[in-house]
Design an enzyme around this catalytic site. Structure first.
Site, short mmCIF file in Angstrom:
data_model
loop_
_atom_site.label_atom_id
_atom_site.label_comp_id
_atom_site.label_asym_id
_atom_site.label_seq_id
_atom_site.Cartn_x
_atom_site.Cartn_y
_atom_site.Cartn_z
N SER A 1 3.76 13.98 -40.41
CA SER A 1 4.30 15.24 -41.09
C SER A 1 5.09 15.79 -40.02
CB SER A 1 3.01 15.96 -41.60
OG SER A 1 3.33 17.53 -41.96
N TYR B 1 -4.97 20.16 -40.07
CA TYR B 1 -4.28 19.21 -40.73
C TYR B 1 -3.01 18.49 -39.65
CZ TYR B 1 -0.48 17.16 -43.54
OH TYR B 1 0.55 16.24 -43.75
N LYS C 1 -2.76 14.78 -37.74
CA LYS C 1 -1.65 13.83 -37.83
C LYS C 1 -1.12 13.58 -36.50
CE LYS C 1 -1.22 13.36 -42.25
NZ LYS C 1 -1.31 12.03 -42.99
#
Length: 349
Positions: free
Chosen positions: A121, A145, A149
């Site tokens: 991402s 989050y 990643k």
């Protein structure tokens, strides 16, 4: 045998981006097996591709699946992706997105798989110091989050050194839109992304869309993102696998259009297509939301031979057409008969 001659294992392949990628791979002549827990994905999304139901941390099942289907390459989508939830329940993200990925890679290595395309991402860069964002921009996650990643990207770099595992980490910008044939799309019942939620507010009127923050340092005060059509994003995975199959080395690649659109740009484009405005209310900013981020797609074209073919107009048109068709289908069917085209998966925030 080249890794391109074998089967591609797609974890999270019953999800939104995953299901589009499965279709793109099959249209490119690749054999595919989908591996999904169906916690968020739907069986209908894989259409007629083989489906194995399981968790990515189930090493024995992953290895057995790879051996049974002759898997030579992996596309790894399976992850939780809600920024707000990650800040409230971080352990859920460490266990699944990070620890689960490690178990998955170990299981694939045990089956002789050495090519991985990872669903990363652009949020790994946080609020970038400059836009457009290139691959050498500092890694500065602003949510759990995004940190999950970034951590998996670092883990993959280590696996290259320790096990010869080659990977491409595709740093998505904001996936949106639906397939142009109207078969699959992103259901608003499960999504937290702007475009489907705008469609829900527009077509149902309740609930109204919530715009988080209109006081950012941007031209209209709302956050700016790079919206990429999901079919373009699916094509990037096909090309990343070809890159690895041709001997390409481990790398990270930004996948976006290079065009930044604000929240209000998206709502205005939606109003133009639908002929009526999207009802919305403004709420305070959310923690973990970068102010402005859009891609420099130069390296994607150089390394993968990929570039986006579609823009915001095609995204909104395809999404609006798909959501209207789902409403018409629901109106003709009973609740028991209604389809469940619900496939949220990883995409940038």
């Amino acid at each position: 045998m080249s890794s391109l001659d074998g089967t591609v294992l797609v974890t999270g392949g019953a999800g939104y981006i995953g299901s589009h990628t499965v279709r793109a791979l099959r249209e490119a002549g690749r054999d595919v097996v989908v591996y999904d827990s169906l916690e968020l994905g739907r069986r209908e999304a894989v259409i007629d591709a083989p489906l194995v139901i399981g968790n990515i941390a189930d090493s024995d099942l992953v290895t057995a699946t790879c051996n049974e289907h002759g898997v030579t390459q992996l596309v790894h989508f399976a992850a939780y992706k809600a920024v707000g939830e990650s800040m409230k329940s971080p352990a859920k993200y460490w266990r699944n997105n990070v620890a689960g990925s490690v178990e998955l890679y170990e299981a694939c290595l045990a089956a002789g798989v050495h090519d991985v395309v990872f669903s990363s991402s652009c949020s790994v860069n946080g609020t970038p110091a400059a836009v457009p964002v290139s691959e050498d921009a500092p890694i500065h996650p602003e949510s759990v989050y995004a940190e999950s990643k970034a951590m998996v990207e670092r883990i993959l770099s280590c696996y290259k050194i320790t096990h010869g595992l080659n990977s491409v980490s595709l740093r998505y910008f904001n996936a949106a839109g639906a397939s142009f044939d109207g078969r699959i799309g992103e259901d608003w019942a499960y999504s937290q992304n702007l475009v489907p939620l705008a469609m829900k507010a527009l077509l149902l009127g309740n609930p109204r869309l919530t715009v988080f923050g209109n006081d950012y340092d941007t031209p209209d005060g709302t956050c700016i993102r790079d919206y990429i059509h999901v079919d373009d994003l699916a094509d990037a995975h096909v090309k990343a696998l070809a890159y690895l199959g041709g001997g390409g080395d481990t790398t990270a690649v930004n996948v976006g259009t290079g065009v930044g659109s604000s929240v209000l740009d998206v709502l205005n484009a939606t109003a133009d297509v639908a002929g009526k405005p999207v009802p919305y209310d403004v709420a305070p900013r959310r923690a973990g939301d970068p102010v402005s981020t859009y891609s420099d797609p130069t390296f994607a074209q150089t390394a993968l031979g990929w570039r986006a073919q579609y823009g915001l107009k095609e995204i909104i048109n395809s999404a609006y057409t798909w959501h209207r068709s789902q409403m018409e289908s629901d109106a003709r069917s009973t609740p028991q008969d209604r389809p469940h085209p619900v496939w949220p998966t990883d995409a940038a925030r």
